[in-house]
Scaffold this motif. Structure first.
Motif, mmCIF file in Angstrom:
data_model
loop_
_atom_site.group_PDB
_atom_site.id
_atom_site.type_symbol
_atom_site.label_atom_id
_atom_site.label_comp_id
_atom_site.label_asym_id
_atom_site.label_seq_id
_atom_site.Cartn_x
_atom_site.Cartn_y
_atom_site.Cartn_z
ATOM 1 N N VAL A 17 0.831 -1.203 0.000
ATOM 2 C CA VAL A 17 0.000 0.000 0.000
ATOM 3 C C VAL A 17 0.865 1.253 0.000
ATOM 4 O O VAL A 17 0.567 2.224 -0.703
ATOM 5 C CB VAL A 17 -0.989 -0.007 1.187
ATOM 6 C CG1 VAL A 17 -1.800 1.286 1.228
ATOM 7 C CG2 VAL A 17 -1.922 -1.208 1.109
ATOM 8 N N VAL A 18 1.945 1.246 0.776
ATOM 9 C CA VAL A 18 2.847 2.405 0.814
ATOM 10 C C VAL A 18 3.402 2.675 -0.580
ATOM 11 O O VAL A 18 3.381 3.813 -1.070
ATOM 12 C CB VAL A 18 3.981 2.194 1.843
ATOM 13 C CG1 VAL A 18 5.117 3.189 1.633
ATOM 14 C CG2 VAL A 18 3.434 2.298 3.261
ATOM 15 N N HIS A 19 3.896 1.637 -1.246
ATOM 16 C CA HIS A 19 4.449 1.834 -2.589
ATOM 17 C C HIS A 19 3.382 2.283 -3.576
ATOM 18 O O HIS A 19 3.631 3.184 -4.393
ATOM 19 C CB HIS A 19 5.158 0.567 -3.070
ATOM 20 C CG HIS A 19 6.558 0.462 -2.555
ATOM 21 N ND1 HIS A 19 7.640 0.927 -3.267
ATOM 22 C CD2 HIS A 19 7.050 -0.007 -1.383
ATOM 23 C CE1 HIS A 19 8.737 0.734 -2.560
ATOM 24 N NE2 HIS A 19 8.414 0.160 -1.414
ATOM 25 N N GLU A 20 2.202 1.710 -3.498
ATOM 26 C CA GLU A 20 1.117 2.129 -4.397
ATOM 27 C C GLU A 20 0.752 3.591 -4.160
ATOM 28 O O GLU A 20 0.384 4.300 -5.094
ATOM 29 C CB GLU A 20 -0.103 1.242 -4.194
ATOM 30 C CG GLU A 20 0.069 -0.157 -4.735
ATOM 31 C CD GLU A 20 -1.046 -1.107 -4.314
ATOM 32 O OE1 GLU A 20 -1.973 -0.698 -3.576
ATOM 33 O OE2 GLU A 20 -0.983 -2.287 -4.722
ATOM 34 N N ALA A 21 0.862 4.053 -2.920
ATOM 35 C CA ALA A 21 0.494 5.436 -2.594
ATOM 36 C C ALA A 21 1.491 6.452 -3.131
ATOM 37 O O ALA A 21 1.102 7.570 -3.480
ATOM 38 C CB ALA A 21 0.337 5.595 -1.081
ATOM 39 N N VAL A 22 2.775 6.098 -3.201
ATOM 40 C CA VAL A 22 3.786 7.095 -3.587
ATOM 41 C C VAL A 22 4.335 6.942 -4.997
ATOM 42 O O VAL A 22 4.764 7.930 -5.601
ATOM 43 C CB VAL A 22 4.983 7.123 -2.587
ATOM 44 C CG1 VAL A 22 4.493 7.418 -1.179
ATOM 45 C CG2 VAL A 22 5.798 5.859 -2.632
ATOM 46 N N ASP A 23 4.341 5.732 -5.523
ATOM 47 C CA ASP A 23 4.992 5.479 -6.814
ATOM 48 C C ASP A 23 4.431 6.358 -7.933
ATOM 49 O O ASP A 23 3.215 6.462 -8.115
ATOM 50 C CB ASP A 23 4.871 4.003 -7.206
ATOM 51 C CG ASP A 23 5.799 3.104 -6.397
ATOM 52 O OD1 ASP A 23 6.671 3.633 -5.680
ATOM 53 O OD2 ASP A 23 5.641 1.875 -6.470
ATOM 54 N N GLY A 24 5.339 7.013 -8.645
ATOM 55 C CA GLY A 24 4.973 7.798 -9.817
ATOM 56 C C GLY A 24 4.483 9.203 -9.534
ATOM 57 O O GLY A 24 4.187 9.939 -10.471
ATOM 58 N N ALA A 155 -1.556 4.194 5.892
ATOM 59 C CA ALA A 155 -1.341 3.790 4.493
ATOM 60 C C ALA A 155 -2.648 3.911 3.705
ATOM 61 O O ALA A 155 -2.640 4.374 2.561
ATOM 62 C CB ALA A 155 -0.781 2.372 4.432
ATOM 63 N N GLY A 156 -3.747 3.519 4.320
ATOM 64 C CA GLY A 156 -5.050 3.669 3.664
ATOM 65 C C GLY A 156 -5.401 5.124 3.425
ATOM 66 O O GLY A 156 -5.953 5.489 2.380
ATOM 67 N N GLN A 157 -5.075 5.989 4.391
ATOM 68 C CA GLN A 157 -5.309 7.423 4.212
ATOM 69 C C GLN A 157 -4.469 7.962 3.056
ATOM 70 O O GLN A 157 -4.958 8.769 2.246
ATOM 71 C CB GLN A 157 -4.990 8.173 5.506
ATOM 72 C CG GLN A 157 -5.951 7.865 6.631
ATOM 73 C CD GLN A 157 -5.424 8.318 7.985
ATOM 74 O OE1 GLN A 157 -4.294 8.787 8.116
ATOM 75 N NE2 GLN A 157 -6.255 8.173 9.009
ATOM 76 N N ARG A 162 -4.086 9.884 -2.512
ATOM 77 C CA ARG A 162 -3.583 9.663 -3.873
ATOM 78 C C ARG A 162 -4.742 9.656 -4.865
ATOM 79 O O ARG A 162 -4.646 10.241 -5.950
ATOM 80 C CB ARG A 162 -2.793 8.370 -3.979
ATOM 81 C CG ARG A 162 -2.255 8.216 -5.403
ATOM 82 C CD ARG A 162 -1.630 6.881 -5.692
ATOM 83 N NE ARG A 162 -1.241 6.846 -7.083
ATOM 84 C CZ ARG A 162 0.010 6.841 -7.519
ATOM 85 N NH1 ARG A 162 1.012 6.848 -6.669
ATOM 86 N NH2 ARG A 162 0.267 6.814 -8.810
ATOM 87 N N GLY A 163 -5.830 8.990 -4.503
ATOM 88 C CA GLY A 163 -6.997 8.973 -5.378
ATOM 89 C C GLY A 163 -7.523 10.372 -5.648
ATOM 90 O O GLY A 163 -7.902 10.702 -6.774
ATOM 91 N N ARG A 167 -7.508 12.389 -9.341
ATOM 92 C CA ARG A 167 -8.737 12.922 -9.943
ATOM 93 C C ARG A 167 -8.683 14.433 -10.139
ATOM 94 O O ARG A 167 -9.491 14.982 -10.865
ATOM 95 C CB ARG A 167 -9.943 12.543 -9.073
ATOM 96 C CG ARG A 167 -10.360 11.090 -9.308
ATOM 97 C CD ARG A 167 -11.642 10.739 -8.606
ATOM 98 N NE ARG A 167 -11.510 10.555 -7.169
ATOM 99 C CZ ARG A 167 -10.923 9.519 -6.582
ATOM 100 N NH1 ARG A 167 -10.385 8.567 -7.316
ATOM 101 N NH2 ARG A 167 -10.858 9.417 -5.286
ATOM 102 N N THR A 168 -7.714 15.099 -9.495
ATOM 103 C CA THR A 168 -7.621 16.565 -9.649
ATOM 104 C C THR A 168 -6.549 16.980 -10.643
ATOM 105 O O THR A 168 -6.298 18.161 -10.803
ATOM 106 C CB THR A 168 -7.336 17.234 -8.287
ATOM 107 O OG1 THR A 168 -6.114 16.738 -7.747
ATOM 108 C CG2 THR A 168 -8.470 17.005 -7.300
ATOM 109 N N ARG A 169 -5.901 16.010 -11.281
ATOM 110 C CA ARG A 169 -4.846 16.343 -12.254
ATOM 111 C C ARG A 169 -5.405 17.110 -13.417
ATOM 112 O O ARG A 169 -6.403 16.844 -13.979
ATOM 113 C CB ARG A 169 -4.173 15.070 -12.779
ATOM 114 C CG ARG A 169 -3.231 14.462 -11.805
ATOM 115 C CD ARG A 169 -2.514 13.317 -12.447
ATOM 116 N NE ARG A 169 -1.692 12.648 -11.451
ATOM 117 C CZ ARG A 169 -0.972 11.575 -11.693
ATOM 118 N NH1 ARG A 169 -0.963 11.036 -12.870
ATOM 119 N NH2 ARG A 169 -0.255 11.026 -10.761
#
Length: 169
Positions: A17-24, A155-157, A162-163, A167-169
């Motif tokens: 979850v940590v990696h999914e939250a920050v990657d990219g 991590a969930g937060q 991230r979501g 969506r604001t990009r």
């Protein structure tokens, strides 16, 4: 599955979850806050990692990765070396700025130290008292669950923020 295997699996899920939250994400995206009082992804990941580092090092009677591997210097944050983010206000949260690679690198270093310690445990170890400041005193088993619960929440937060960022990009 034995107790150690369950813990290894749980800590592994947090890492995902940590990696999914920050990657990219870029640093500005990692520091995005939904409102001025909200936590950023950067702060959430830094904080959950600091808490895990602090609590696991204390429970395992070892040094924190934050100081022994120079992560404090690498981050270069205007904070006390012992800070974990507990009680941070809006200005403290805004001060935590870091690129994804640094956040993930620190997390991974703490994660590896955590796994090395957990792999040494036997079921009887979970009853060992690690903190007498509470009533009842905190056992290693309770401390491990506490770290896991705190990490999963943050991590969930971070994943939620991230979501919003995407969506604001």
């Amino acid at each position: 599955m034995i107790s150690v295997d369950v813990l290894l699996d749980a800590f592994g899920r947090i890492r995902e979850v940590v990696h999914e939250a920050v990657d990219g994400l870029g640093e500005d995206q990692l520091c995005y806050r939904i409102d001025p009082g909200a936590n950023s992804i950067a702060w959430l990941v830094w904080h959950l990692t600091r808490v895990q580092d602090d609590h696991m090092a204390d429970a395992a009677d070892m040094e924190q990765v934050w100081t022994t591997q120079d992560w404090y210097d690498r981050f270069g944050l205007p904070i006390d070396k012992a800070a974990t983010g507990y009680g941070d206000g809006p200005a403290d949260i805004a001060a935590v700025r870091a690129p994804a690679e640094l956040l993930a690198g620190y997390y991974d270093a703490v994660h590896e130290q955590t796994l090395r310690f957990v792999r040494t445990l036997r079921d009887a170890d979970f009853e060992r008292i690690v903190d007498t400041r509470w009533d009842p005193p905190v056992t290693l088993g309770v401390r491990l669950v506490s770290v896991l619960a705190d990490d999963l929440q943050h991590a969930g937060q971070a994943a939620f923020v991230r979501g919003v960022v995407e969506r604001t990009r």
